[in-house]
Scaffold this motif. Structure first.
Motif, PDB file in Angstrom:
ATOM      1  N   SER A  75       0.892  -1.064   0.114  1.00  0.00           N
ATOM      2  CA  SER A  75       0.143   0.221  -0.085  1.00  0.00           C
ATOM      3  C   SER A  75       1.177   1.152   0.517  1.00  0.00           C
ATOM      4  O   SER A  75       1.681   1.780   0.769  1.00  0.00           O
ATOM      5  CB  SER A  75      -0.456   0.377   1.378  1.00  0.00           C
ATOM      6  N   VAL A  76       0.634   1.900  -1.315  1.00  0.00           N
ATOM      7  CA  VAL A  76       1.064   3.416  -1.177  1.00  0.00           C
ATOM      8  C   VAL A  76       0.409   4.567  -0.978  1.00  0.00           C
ATOM      9  O   VAL A  76      -0.866   4.499  -1.285  1.00  0.00           O
ATOM     10  CB  VAL A  76       2.356   3.346  -2.054  1.00  0.00           C
ATOM     11  N   GLN A  77       0.977   6.041  -1.386  1.00  0.00           N
ATOM     12  CA  GLN A  77       0.307   6.663  -0.495  1.00  0.00           C
ATOM     13  C   GLN A  77       0.710   7.401  -2.831  1.00  0.00           C
ATOM     14  O   GLN A  77       1.339   7.243  -3.162  1.00  0.00           O
ATOM     15  CB  GLN A  77       0.676   8.110  -0.115  1.00  0.00           C
ATOM     16  N   GLU A  78      -0.756   8.011  -3.251  1.00  0.00           N
ATOM     17  CA  GLU A  78      -0.763   8.371  -4.689  1.00  0.00           C
ATOM     18  C   GLU A  78       0.810   9.566  -4.368  1.00  0.00           C
ATOM     19  O   GLU A  78       1.546  10.735  -3.293  1.00  0.00           O
ATOM     20  CB  GLU A  78      -1.384   9.709  -5.198  1.00  0.00           C
ATOM     21  N   GLY A  79       1.415   9.322  -5.620  1.00  0.00           N
ATOM     22  CA  GLY A  79       2.984  10.509  -5.278  1.00  0.00           C
ATOM     23  C   GLY A  79       4.414   9.664  -4.807  1.00  0.00           C
ATOM     24  O   GLY A  79       5.224   9.862  -5.343  1.00  0.00           O
ATOM     25  N   ASP A  80       3.971   8.772  -3.759  1.00  0.00           N
ATOM     26  CA  ASP A  80       5.245   8.144  -3.681  1.00  0.00           C
ATOM     27  C   ASP A  80       5.989   6.524  -4.373  1.00  0.00           C
ATOM     28  O   ASP A  80       4.933   6.782  -5.357  1.00  0.00           O
ATOM     29  CB  ASP A  80       4.358   7.359  -2.360  1.00  0.00           C
ATOM     30  N   ASN A  81       7.297   6.337  -4.538  1.00  0.00           N
ATOM     31  CA  ASN A  81       8.020   5.596  -5.321  1.00  0.00           C
ATOM     32  C   ASN A  81       7.439   4.454  -4.860  1.00  0.00           C
ATOM     33  O   ASN A  81       7.168   4.346  -2.934  1.00  0.00           O
ATOM     34  CB  ASN A  81       9.213   6.158  -4.975  1.00  0.00           C
ATOM     35  N   SER A  82       6.805   3.365  -5.060  1.00  0.00           N
ATOM     36  CA  SER A  82       6.523   1.754  -5.132  1.00  0.00           C
ATOM     37  C   SER A  82       7.817   1.092  -5.174  1.00  0.00           C
ATOM     38  O   SER A  82       8.701   0.795  -6.761  1.00  0.00           O
ATOM     39  CB  SER A  82       5.576   1.094  -6.110  1.00  0.00           C
ATOM     40  N   ILE A  83       8.058  -0.179  -4.262  1.00  0.00           N
ATOM     41  CA  ILE A  83       9.239  -1.164  -4.982  1.00  0.00           C
ATOM     42  C   ILE A  83       8.545  -2.824  -4.364  1.00  0.00           C
ATOM     43  O   ILE A  83       8.163  -2.449  -3.667  1.00  0.00           O
ATOM     44  CB  ILE A  83      10.323  -0.867  -4.156  1.00  0.00           C
ATOM     45  N   ILE A  84       8.719  -3.213  -5.768  1.00  0.00           N
ATOM     46  CA  ILE A  84       8.139  -4.906  -5.746  1.00  0.00           C
ATOM     47  C   ILE A  84       9.277  -5.375  -5.884  1.00  0.00           C
ATOM     48  O   ILE A  84       9.986  -5.703  -6.379  1.00  0.00           O
ATOM     49  CB  ILE A  84       6.707  -4.775  -6.507  1.00  0.00           C
ATOM     50  N   ASN A  85       9.078  -6.898  -5.091  1.00  0.00           N
ATOM     51  CA  ASN A  85      10.385  -7.200  -5.362  1.00  0.00           C
ATOM     52  C   ASN A  85       9.817  -9.304  -5.493  1.00  0.00           C
ATOM     53  O   ASN A  85       8.457  -9.426  -5.390  1.00  0.00           O
ATOM     54  CB  ASN A  85      11.376  -7.328  -3.941  1.00  0.00           C
ATOM     55  N   CYS A  86      10.524  -9.224  -6.050  1.00  0.00           N
ATOM     56  CA  CYS A  86      10.681 -10.828  -6.210  1.00  0.00           C
ATOM     57  C   CYS A  86      11.432 -11.973  -6.191  1.00  0.00           C
ATOM     58  O   CYS A  86      12.738 -11.434  -6.601  1.00  0.00           O
ATOM     59  CB  CYS A  86      10.286 -10.832  -8.156  1.00  0.00           C
TER      60      CYS A  86
END
Lengths: 114, 113
Positions: free
Chosen positions: A12-23
């Motif tokens: 869950s992130v706020q609009e405008g923040d950067n997201s990092i998805i790991n795999c």
């Protein structure tokens, strides 16, 4: 993280923040990796890919990082927008002479809040 | 922008019946694939097809499944005698000769009752 079944890990992130998805991928012989976005009721949509001879590749607002030492792949989304809300799958492809079957990870749900 | 299309979007069938799922890959693509996704789970590879023959198939793709390219544009997946556990989304994908990226269709949701 990864999981199976109905309980996808959620970021869950706020609009405008950067997201990092790991795999984490499984096969040391895989030489091609790809991220797909899947919105509810739709097919996987290509986001970005990377070959094993690279460790970073950038697209528009997205960056993929590959760490072959620990078999880890990440997707970075800059300035996350509500339209980025979806399930994100990484996939690996063991070299198979061009036929390139994809082996998908379990997926991460990205929820973007205004 | 060219895209993969699939029909029907939804299919409901009785156990034991035959179903044919249809796909129109992106024109000039030469590699074709079927994947499936059971509700809430990850996408699973079923079969790849090139030069009018199966190039690779998974253990899921047993004798009940077959694929065909009946003409220059369609690519079909047939399930001869459907089982309850065949209920899933079925995705077709295609790839060009000189690229790695597979492009997916919107899927067919199959429900076996």
């Amino acid at each position: 993280g990864e999981s199976v079944g109905l309980h996808l890990p959620t970021l869950s992130v706020q609009e405008g923040d950067n997201s990092i998805i790991n795999c984490a991928y499984s096969n040391s012989a895989s030489d091609y990796f790809i991220w797909y976005k899947q919105e509810s009721g739709k097919g996987p949509q290509f986001i970005i890919d990377i070959r094993s001879n690279m460790d970073k590749r950038q697209g528009q607002r997205v960056t993929v990082l590959l760490n072959k030492t620990v078999k880890h792949l990440s997707l970075q989304i800059a300035a996350t927008q509500p339209g980025d809300s979806a399930v994100y799958f990484c996939a690996e492809s063991p070299f198979s002479g061009g036929y390139n079957k994809l082996i998908f990870g379990a997926g991460t749900r990205l929820a973007v809040h205004p | 922008e060219p895209e993969v299309t699939q029909t029907p979007s939804h299919q409901v069938t009785q156990m034991g019946q035959e179903v044919i799922l249809r796909c129109v890959p992106i024109s000039n693509h030469l590699y074709f694939y079927w994947y499936r996704q059971i509700l809430g789970q990850k996408v699973e590879f079923l079969v790849s097809f090139y030069n009018n023959e199966i190039s690779e198939k998974s253990e899921i793709f047993d004798d009940q499944f077959s694929v065909e390219r009946p003409d220059g544009s369609n690519f079909t997946l047939k399930i001869r005698s459907t089982k309850l556990e065949d209920s899933a989304m079925y995705f077709c994908a295609s790839k060009g000769q000189a690229e790695e990226t597979q492009y997916f269709g919107p899927g067919t949701r199959l429900l076996v009752l």
